[in-house]
Design an enzyme around this catalytic site. Structure first.
Site, PDB file in Angstrom:
ATOM      1  N   GLY A  14       0.822  -1.212   0.000  1.00 19.57           N
ATOM      2  CA  GLY A  14       0.000   0.000   0.000  1.00 19.57           C
ATOM      3  C   GLY A  14       0.852   1.257   0.000  1.00 19.57           C
ATOM      4  O   GLY A  14       2.088   1.195   0.044  1.00 19.57           O
ATOM      5  N   GLN A  15       0.180   2.401  -0.005  1.00 20.32           N
ATOM      6  CA  GLN A  15       0.949   3.647  -0.165  1.00 20.32           C
ATOM      7  C   GLN A  15       1.670   4.101   1.107  1.00 20.32           C
ATOM      8  O   GLN A  15       2.759   4.656   1.019  1.00 20.32           O
ATOM      9  CB  GLN A  15       0.152   4.771  -0.818  1.00 20.32           C
ATOM     10  CG  GLN A  15      -1.204   5.070  -0.294  1.00 20.32           C
ATOM     11  CD  GLN A  15      -1.479   6.570  -0.374  1.00 20.32           C
ATOM     12  OE1 GLN A  15      -0.716   7.320  -0.980  1.00 20.32           O
ATOM     13  NE2 GLN A  15      -2.562   7.004   0.266  1.00 20.32           N
ATOM     14  N   ASN A 107     -13.021  -5.031   9.726  1.00 19.00           N
ATOM     15  CA  ASN A 107     -11.731  -4.857  10.390  1.00 19.00           C
ATOM     16  C   ASN A 107     -11.614  -5.699  11.652  1.00 19.00           C
ATOM     17  O   ASN A 107     -10.523  -6.168  11.984  1.00 19.00           O
ATOM     18  CB  ASN A 107     -11.465  -3.381  10.647  1.00 19.00           C
ATOM     19  CG  ASN A 107     -10.948  -2.719   9.389  1.00 19.00           C
ATOM     20  OD1 ASN A 107      -9.925  -3.138   8.857  1.00 19.00           O
ATOM     21  ND2 ASN A 107     -11.667  -1.740   8.880  1.00 19.00           N
ATOM     22  N   GLY A 132      -3.572   0.984  10.598  1.00 19.66           N
ATOM     23  CA  GLY A 132      -4.798   0.815   9.807  1.00 19.66           C
ATOM     24  C   GLY A 132      -6.022   1.243  10.600  1.00 19.66           C
ATOM     25  O   GLY A 132      -6.178   0.886  11.769  1.00 19.66           O
ATOM     26  N   ASP A 161      -1.334  12.883  14.306  1.00 22.77           N
ATOM     27  CA  ASP A 161      -2.120  13.985  14.876  1.00 22.77           C
ATOM     28  C   ASP A 161      -1.222  14.888  15.722  1.00 22.77           C
ATOM     29  O   ASP A 161      -1.317  16.111  15.671  1.00 22.77           O
ATOM     30  CB  ASP A 161      -3.255  13.420  15.734  1.00 22.77           C
ATOM     31  CG  ASP A 161      -4.050  12.379  14.969  1.00 22.77           C
ATOM     32  OD1 ASP A 161      -4.699  12.750  13.980  1.00 22.77           O
ATOM     33  OD2 ASP A 161      -3.984  11.189  15.326  1.00 22.77           O
ATOM     34  N   HIS A 189      -7.859   8.319  17.307  1.00 24.55           N
ATOM     35  CA  HIS A 189      -7.392   8.830  16.026  1.00 24.55           C
ATOM     36  C   HIS A 189      -8.608   8.916  15.117  1.00 24.55           C
ATOM     37  O   HIS A 189      -8.961   7.976  14.435  1.00 24.55           O
ATOM     38  CB  HIS A 189      -6.324   7.925  15.406  1.00 24.55           C
ATOM     39  CG  HIS A 189      -6.025   8.298  13.984  1.00 24.55           C
ATOM     40  ND1 HIS A 189      -5.369   9.458  13.660  1.00 24.55           N
ATOM     41  CD2 HIS A 189      -6.335   7.699  12.813  1.00 24.55           C
ATOM     42  CE1 HIS A 189      -5.283   9.551  12.340  1.00 24.55           C
ATOM     43  NE2 HIS A 189      -5.860   8.500  11.803  1.00 24.55           N
TER      44      HIS A 189
HETATM   45  P1  NAI Z   1      -3.623   1.475   0.811  1.00 24.32           P
HETATM   46  O1  NAI Z   1      -4.989   1.084   0.402  1.00 24.32           O
HETATM   47  O2  NAI Z   1      -2.718   2.159  -0.151  1.00 24.32           O
HETATM   48  O3  NAI Z   1      -2.848   0.169   1.306  1.00 24.32           O
HETATM   49  C1  NAI Z   1      -3.396  -0.749   2.179  1.00 24.32           C
HETATM   50  C2  NAI Z   1      -2.827  -2.111   1.797  1.00 24.32           C
HETATM   51  O4  NAI Z   1      -3.248  -3.038   2.780  1.00 24.32           O
HETATM   52  C3  NAI Z   1      -3.332  -2.618   0.458  1.00 24.32           C
HETATM   53  O5  NAI Z   1      -2.218  -2.949  -0.365  1.00 24.32           O
HETATM   54  C4  NAI Z   1      -4.157  -3.855   0.830  1.00 24.32           C
HETATM   55  O6  NAI Z   1      -4.058  -4.888  -0.129  1.00 24.32           O
HETATM   56  C5  NAI Z   1      -3.517  -4.253   2.152  1.00 24.32           C
HETATM   57  N1  NAI Z   1      -4.387  -5.045   3.044  1.00 24.32           N
HETATM   58  C6  NAI Z   1      -5.705  -4.903   3.269  1.00 24.32           C
HETATM   59  N2  NAI Z   1      -6.140  -5.821   4.140  1.00 24.32           N
HETATM   60  C7  NAI Z   1      -5.056  -6.537   4.500  1.00 24.32           C
HETATM   61  C8  NAI Z   1      -4.868  -7.637   5.363  1.00 24.32           C
HETATM   62  N3  NAI Z   1      -5.905  -8.192   6.015  1.00 24.32           N
HETATM   63  N4  NAI Z   1      -3.628  -8.139   5.505  1.00 24.32           N
HETATM   64  C9  NAI Z   1      -2.597  -7.609   4.819  1.00 24.32           C
HETATM   65  N5  NAI Z   1      -2.721  -6.579   3.966  1.00 24.32           N
HETATM   66  C10 NAI Z   1      -3.932  -6.045   3.809  1.00 24.32           C
HETATM   67  O7  NAI Z   1      -3.799   2.314   2.148  1.00 24.32           O
HETATM   68  P2  NAI Z   1      -2.728   3.261   2.844  1.00 24.32           P
HETATM   69  O8  NAI Z   1      -2.886   4.624   2.326  1.00 24.32           O
HETATM   70  O9  NAI Z   1      -1.403   2.606   2.792  1.00 24.32           O
HETATM   71  O10 NAI Z   1      -3.277   3.292   4.334  1.00 24.32           O
HETATM   72  C11 NAI Z   1      -3.222   2.124   5.143  1.00 24.32           C
HETATM   73  C12 NAI Z   1      -4.078   2.287   6.372  1.00 24.32           C
HETATM   74  O11 NAI Z   1      -3.519   3.238   7.230  1.00 24.32           O
HETATM   75  C13 NAI Z   1      -5.506   2.773   6.094  1.00 24.32           C
HETATM   76  O12 NAI Z   1      -6.384   2.073   6.960  1.00 24.32           O
HETATM   77  C14 NAI Z   1      -5.458   4.220   6.489  1.00 24.32           C
HETATM   78  O13 NAI Z   1      -6.738   4.693   6.867  1.00 24.32           O
HETATM   79  C15 NAI Z   1      -4.526   4.145   7.655  1.00 24.32           C
HETATM   80  N6  NAI Z   1      -3.863   5.392   8.021  1.00 24.32           N
HETATM   81  C16 NAI Z   1      -3.792   5.700   9.357  1.00 24.32           C
HETATM   82  C17 NAI Z   1      -3.147   6.821   9.787  1.00 24.32           C
HETATM   83  C18 NAI Z   1      -3.070   7.132  11.255  1.00 24.32           C
HETATM   84  O14 NAI Z   1      -2.665   8.250  11.582  1.00 24.32           O
HETATM   85  N7  NAI Z   1      -3.381   6.237  12.174  1.00 24.32           N
HETATM   86  C19 NAI Z   1      -2.536   7.747   8.825  1.00 24.32           C
HETATM   87  C20 NAI Z   1      -2.635   7.325   7.449  1.00 24.32           C
HETATM   88  C21 NAI Z   1      -3.257   6.167   7.084  1.00 24.32           C
END
Ligand code: NAI
Length: 327
Positions: A14-15, A107, A132, A161, A189
């Site tokens: 993911g990103q 989740n 996540g 944050d 969060h």
């Molecule tokens: P993204 O969608 O680019 O990447 C998430 C990746 O997780 C995807 O490649 C997906 O295939 C994989 N994935 C999904 N379910 C999975 C599982 N059960 N096991 C293994 N891999 C799995 O999302 P991004 O932008 O990388 O964000 C990831 C998470 O982080 C999101 O839930 C986002 O809301 C959260 N986040 C939390 C922040 C915080 O401050 N706590 C800040 C930024 C993002």
């Protein structure tokens, strides 16, 4: 030590992970003397696994001296084997038309399975950071699903944050971020999180006193920090990734290496501090030393801050109530 440590990262294609993995492998998280082995977990589907292979090819192409090994996995019970650090980044995003309860349930399933896998195969000292979303509740679920691991080893990320709030204060004062101490962010969060500058100081002076503008604090600062994630999506067309990865590095590095008395914000299971029910994973100001965090105690609340704490706690309790029956 020259013995490599195992670091599991989920959502590895993911990103956020794309901004994170290179920095872990270059030594920014655990230091330039600590070799690492990355145990990368992605969904089993072909697209996710192919994307993960691509990221691993790039990591190889960096020839990082500290990167002793890499593994691609689709099963958490293998990915988490002997891991000393588990960065749970992957989660189920909200799909079109998806209800909040459906999202929480999806989740709950993921973090129950991952908590059980950690319980079964991870190092007994594993330090877990849940990124996540909904991060606090996912961390709570993973912790409940891992009864043989110490509760205090499960944390959720509020550092983004915290960092956002620090920067907004620094910009407002026209001073470097590094001069600001004793900022706290309380609670979930999520939109109810409460960035609290009442104790913050800059070169020994009160930040609140220097700014001296309560209307700015309430009407500009609080909404700016709370809505920053949405503002990034609006501007970039994608959610925060570079800043999220930086917050992961900061959270883990501080937990492991200590904060030398500085306060940072971590989501940690409550032991009843400030009247928060036990085990609720709540954002608290903490200090870290010797690989352990300590919640800063003895701070006082006024009416406004008490109300904000209650609101963010209510949000967390309602998330827990929505998934309790699934655990
Ligand atoms: P993204 O969608 O680019 O990447 C998430 C990746 O997780 C995807 O490649 C997906 O295939 C994989 N994935 C999904 N379910 C999975 C599982 N059960 N096991 C293994 N891999 C799995 O999302 P991004 O932008 O990388 O964000 C990831 C998470 O982080 C999101 O839930 C986002 O809301 C959260 N986040 C939390 C922040 C915080 O401050 N706590 C800040 C930024 C993002």
């Amino acid at each position: 030590s020259t013995k490599p440590v195992r670091i599991a990262v989920t959502g590895a294609a993911g990103q956020v992970s794309y901004a994170l993995l290179y920095r872990i492998a270059s030594g920014e998280m655990l230091g330039k003397d600590q070799p690492v082995i990355l145990q990368l977990l992605e969904l089993p589907n072909e697209k996710a696994q192919a994307a993960l292979k691509g990221v691993m090819m790039e990591l190889e192409d960096c020839a990082f001296p500290l990167l002793y090994g890499m593994e691609a996995h689709s099963d958490p019970t293998i990915a988490f084997k002997d891991t000393e650090y588990a960065l749970l980044v992957g989660s189920r995003p909200r799909g079109p038309g998806m209800e909040r309860t459906e999202l929480l349930a999806a989740n709950a399933q993921i973090f129950t399975a991952q908590g059980k896998a950690l319980d079964a195969v991870a190092s007994r000292n594993v330090k877990v950071l849940v990124v996540g979303n909904p991060a606090n509740t996912n961390a709570w679920i993973a912790m409940q699903s891992a009864p043989s691991l110490p509760r205090e080893n499960f944390t959720a990320m509020l550092r983004l944050d915290h960092n956002r709030a620090l920067s907004q204060l620094a910009i407002r004062m026209g001073k470097p971020v590094s001069l600001i101490k004793y900022l706290a962010v309380w609670g979930n969060h999520g939109s109810t999180m409460y960035p609290d500058y009442r104790f913050a100081s800059m070169e020994g002076e009160s930040v609140k006193g220097i700014i001296n503008d309560d209307a700015w604090y309430k009407d500009v600062f609080l909404p700016t920090v709370a809505k920053r994630g949405a503002a990034i999506i609006e501007a970039r067309g994608q959610s925060s990734a570079g800043s999220a990865a930086t917050a992961v590095i900061d959270h883990m590095r501080d937990w492991v290496m200590g904060t030398q008395g500085r306060w940072v914000t971590m989501g940690v299971p409550s032991n009843g501090e400030y009247g928060i029910p036990k085990n609720v994973v709540f954002g608290y100001p903490v200090t870290c030393s010797g690989g352990k965090y300590t919640v800063v105690e003895g701070l006082e609340f006024d009416e406004f801050s008490q109300d904000r704490i209650e609101r963010t706690l209510a949000e967390l309790i309602s998330e827990q109530d929505a998934v309790k029956h699934l655990l």
